[in-house]
Design a protein around this motif. Sequence first.
Motif, PDB file in Angstrom:
ATOM      1  N   GLN A  34     -37.562 -37.202  75.604  1.00 46.78           N
ATOM      2  CA  GLN A  34     -38.537 -36.282  75.006  1.00 46.78           C
ATOM      3  C   GLN A  34     -38.583 -36.480  73.503  1.00 46.78           C
ATOM      4  O   GLN A  34     -37.550 -36.393  72.821  1.00 46.78           O
ATOM      5  CB  GLN A  34     -38.157 -34.835  75.327  1.00 46.78           C
ATOM      6  N   ARG A  35     -39.776 -36.716  72.973  1.00 47.34           N
ATOM      7  CA  ARG A  35     -39.934 -36.912  71.531  1.00 47.34           C
ATOM      8  C   ARG A  35     -39.621 -35.614  70.796  1.00 47.34           C
ATOM      9  O   ARG A  35     -39.956 -34.535  71.270  1.00 47.34           O
ATOM     10  CB  ARG A  35     -41.348 -37.421  71.222  1.00 47.34           C
ATOM     11  N   SER A  36     -38.960 -35.741  69.658  1.00 45.30           N
ATOM     12  CA  SER A  36     -38.545 -34.543  68.921  1.00 45.30           C
ATOM     13  C   SER A  36     -39.696 -34.028  68.065  1.00 45.30           C
ATOM     14  O   SER A  36     -40.715 -34.702  67.906  1.00 45.30           O
ATOM     15  CB  SER A  36     -37.343 -34.868  68.042  1.00 45.30           C
ATOM     16  N   MET A  58     -41.044 -36.332  65.317  1.00 47.10           N
ATOM     17  CA  MET A  58     -41.742 -37.577  65.648  1.00 47.10           C
ATOM     18  C   MET A  58     -43.234 -37.309  65.851  1.00 47.10           C
ATOM     19  O   MET A  58     -43.650 -36.153  65.984  1.00 47.10           O
ATOM     20  CB  MET A  58     -41.159 -38.176  66.948  1.00 47.10           C
ATOM     21  N   GLN A  59     -44.022 -38.405  65.922  1.00 45.52           N
ATOM     22  CA  GLN A  59     -45.411 -38.250  66.350  1.00 45.52           C
ATOM     23  C   GLN A  59     -45.380 -37.825  67.822  1.00 45.52           C
ATOM     24  O   GLN A  59     -44.423 -38.111  68.525  1.00 45.52           O
ATOM     25  CB  GLN A  59     -46.142 -39.584  66.243  1.00 45.52           C
ATOM     26  N   LEU A  60     -46.423 -37.189  68.297  1.00 43.27           N
ATOM     27  CA  LEU A  60     -46.501 -36.681  69.680  1.00 43.27           C
ATOM     28  C   LEU A  60     -45.278 -35.816  70.022  1.00 43.27           C
ATOM     29  O   LEU A  60     -44.592 -36.063  71.020  1.00 43.27           O
ATOM     30  CB  LEU A  60     -46.608 -37.853  70.689  1.00 43.27           C
ATOM     31  N   PRO A  61     -44.984 -34.804  69.204  1.00 42.44           N
ATOM     32  CA  PRO A  61     -43.775 -33.999  69.412  1.00 42.44           C
ATOM     33  C   PRO A  61     -43.749 -33.318  70.777  1.00 42.44           C
ATOM     34  O   PRO A  61     -44.756 -32.782  71.231  1.00 42.44           O
ATOM     35  CB  PRO A  61     -43.843 -32.951  68.288  1.00 42.44           C
ATOM     36  N   GLU A  73     -41.590 -39.803  77.023  1.00 42.68           N
ATOM     37  CA  GLU A  73     -41.897 -41.224  76.917  1.00 42.68           C
ATOM     38  C   GLU A  73     -40.725 -42.019  77.452  1.00 42.68           C
ATOM     39  O   GLU A  73     -39.690 -41.464  77.829  1.00 42.68           O
ATOM     40  CB  GLU A  73     -42.124 -41.588  75.447  1.00 42.68           C
ATOM     41  N   PHE A  74     -40.896 -43.327  77.475  1.00 40.77           N
ATOM     42  CA  PHE A  74     -39.770 -44.219  77.698  1.00 40.77           C
ATOM     43  C   PHE A  74     -39.347 -44.723  76.323  1.00 40.77           C
ATOM     44  O   PHE A  74     -40.202 -45.141  75.537  1.00 40.77           O
ATOM     45  CB  PHE A  74     -40.182 -45.364  78.624  1.00 40.77           C
ATOM     46  N   PRO A  75     -38.062 -44.672  76.004  1.00 40.04           N
ATOM     47  CA  PRO A  75     -37.637 -45.024  74.644  1.00 40.04           C
ATOM     48  C   PRO A  75     -37.988 -46.466  74.283  1.00 40.04           C
ATOM     49  O   PRO A  75     -38.066 -47.328  75.150  1.00 40.04           O
ATOM     50  CB  PRO A  75     -36.122 -44.816  74.693  1.00 40.04           C
ATOM     51  N   GLY A  85     -40.084 -48.859  70.807  1.00 39.25           N
ATOM     52  CA  GLY A  85     -40.746 -48.766  69.511  1.00 39.25           C
ATOM     53  C   GLY A  85     -41.566 -49.986  69.185  1.00 39.25           C
ATOM     54  O   GLY A  85     -41.743 -50.887  70.016  1.00 39.25           O
ATOM     55  N   LYS A  86     -42.056 -49.994  67.950  1.00 34.48           N
ATOM     56  CA  LYS A  86     -42.999 -51.031  67.518  1.00 34.48           C
ATOM     57  C   LYS A  86     -42.315 -52.375  67.284  1.00 34.48           C
ATOM     58  O   LYS A  86     -41.232 -52.419  66.702  1.00 34.48           O
ATOM     59  CB  LYS A  86     -43.664 -50.588  66.216  1.00 34.48           C
ATOM     60  N   ILE A  87     -43.007 -53.428  67.683  1.00 32.99           N
ATOM     61  CA  ILE A  87     -42.490 -54.782  67.470  1.00 32.99           C
ATOM     62  C   ILE A  87     -42.659 -55.151  66.004  1.00 32.99           C
ATOM     63  O   ILE A  87     -43.742 -54.995  65.434  1.00 32.99           O
ATOM     64  CB  ILE A  87     -43.230 -55.801  68.363  1.00 32.99           C
ATOM     65  N   ALA A 133     -56.044 -46.027  73.432  1.00 28.78           N
ATOM     66  CA  ALA A 133     -56.584 -45.639  72.124  1.00 28.78           C
ATOM     67  C   ALA A 133     -56.328 -44.149  71.917  1.00 28.78           C
ATOM     68  O   ALA A 133     -56.941 -43.310  72.580  1.00 28.78           O
ATOM     69  CB  ALA A 133     -58.075 -45.935  72.066  1.00 28.78           C
ATOM     70  N   TYR A 134     -55.410 -43.801  71.005  1.00 31.82           N
ATOM     71  CA  TYR A 134     -55.190 -42.400  70.658  1.00 31.82           C
ATOM     72  C   TYR A 134     -56.325 -41.891  69.765  1.00 31.82           C
ATOM     73  O   TYR A 134     -56.616 -40.712  69.727  1.00 31.82           O
ATOM     74  CB  TYR A 134     -53.840 -42.220  69.966  1.00 31.82           C
ATOM     75  N   SER A 135     -56.939 -42.833  69.025  1.00 36.70           N
ATOM     76  CA  SER A 135     -58.091 -42.483  68.184  1.00 36.70           C
ATOM     77  C   SER A 135     -58.816 -43.781  67.860  1.00 36.70           C
ATOM     78  O   SER A 135     -58.408 -44.857  68.314  1.00 36.70           O
ATOM     79  CB  SER A 135     -57.617 -41.826  66.883  1.00 36.70           C
ATOM     80  N   VAL A 154     -58.700 -45.312  65.208  1.00 38.14           N
ATOM     81  CA  VAL A 154     -57.871 -46.169  64.352  1.00 38.14           C
ATOM     82  C   VAL A 154     -56.474 -46.407  64.922  1.00 38.14           C
ATOM     83  O   VAL A 154     -55.714 -47.207  64.385  1.00 38.14           O
ATOM     84  CB  VAL A 154     -57.754 -45.596  62.917  1.00 38.14           C
ATOM     85  N   LYS A 155     -56.133 -45.726  65.987  1.00 35.90           N
ATOM     86  CA  LYS A 155     -54.783 -45.906  66.528  1.00 35.90           C
ATOM     87  C   LYS A 155     -54.836 -46.348  67.991  1.00 35.90           C
ATOM     88  O   LYS A 155     -55.086 -45.554  68.891  1.00 35.90           O
ATOM     89  CB  LYS A 155     -53.977 -44.609  66.400  1.00 35.90           C
ATOM     90  N   VAL A 156     -54.628 -47.651  68.173  1.00 35.01           N
ATOM     91  CA  VAL A 156     -54.600 -48.218  69.526  1.00 35.01           C
ATOM     92  C   VAL A 156     -53.239 -48.863  69.719  1.00 35.01           C
ATOM     93  O   VAL A 156     -52.790 -49.651  68.875  1.00 35.01           O
ATOM     94  CB  VAL A 156     -55.709 -49.282  69.717  1.00 35.01           C
ATOM     95  N   ALA A 175     -50.374 -42.562  76.684  1.00 33.76           N
ATOM     96  CA  ALA A 175     -50.271 -44.010  76.920  1.00 33.76           C
ATOM     97  C   ALA A 175     -49.323 -44.346  78.067  1.00 33.76           C
ATOM     98  O   ALA A 175     -49.377 -45.433  78.648  1.00 33.76           O
ATOM     99  CB  ALA A 175     -49.808 -44.709  75.644  1.00 33.76           C
ATOM    100  N   ASP A 176     -48.443 -43.405  78.396  1.00 31.87           N
ATOM    101  CA  ASP A 176     -47.443 -43.651  79.446  1.00 31.87           C
ATOM    102  C   ASP A 176     -47.949 -43.347  80.849  1.00 31.87           C
ATOM    103  O   ASP A 176     -47.330 -43.761  81.828  1.00 31.87           O
ATOM    104  CB  ASP A 176     -46.196 -42.791  79.199  1.00 31.87           C
ATOM    105  N   ILE A 177     -49.034 -42.604  80.944  1.00 32.57           N
ATOM    106  CA  ILE A 177     -49.454 -42.118  82.264  1.00 32.57           C
ATOM    107  C   ILE A 177     -49.733 -43.265  83.258  1.00 32.57           C
ATOM    108  O   ILE A 177     -49.206 -43.247  84.372  1.00 32.57           O
ATOM    109  CB  ILE A 177     -50.625 -41.109  82.129  1.00 32.57           C
TER     110      ILE A 177
END
Length: 144
Positions: free
Chosen positions: A21-23, A26-29, A33-35, A37-39, A73-75, A77-79, A118-120
Amino acid sequence: MEVVSVTCALIFLDQKVLCAQRSEAMQLPGLWEFPGGKIEKGESPEDCLIREIKEELAISINIIGSLRSNEHAYSDVKVIRLMPFICVWGSGKLKLVEHQEVKWLAKEELKSLNWAQADIPIVEDLYVNWNNIQEQLVEYNREN
Ligand SMILES: Nc1nc2c([nH]c(=O)n2[C@@H]2O[C@H](COP(=O)(O)OP(=O)(O)OP(=O)(O)O)[C@@H](O)[C@H]2O)c(=O)[nH]1
């Protein structure tokens, strides 16, 4: 538009998968999710995931496979391209560095959480392929 690649770990133990669970910081508090992060630049997806899991959960994992990536796509500008990997616990003691809670869920419990959007599709794919994945894990454990 830039698509941000994010790896995530489906860590299995005793026929359950680790969900985090995101705290509030974090974004999307509060979402699950599955732990991972960004490459980072020059990093392979697998190296990224091993690094992120060490940073976030203080354990080392072994990667044994993958599922289909999901672009979301969350928005405008954010994919993100979320890349799921099938993993097993290698070593270390689990410590929550960033997340507020973790749960180990069995197949039938998976859909009970409030997942990040994005996880669904990944949760759905995991649900459908659950038995195949368990067979892969049995095979892996036999060989290792
Ligand atoms: N690790 C991870 N991130 C996910 C998942 N689902 C999902 O939408 N995301 C999004 O993918 C991005 C992953 O970034 P991250 O965890 O490395 O970093 P962050 O956003 O917490 O912090 P940052 O953007 O300040 O570096 C976040 O925007 C997060 O909301 C998931 O299952 N695992």
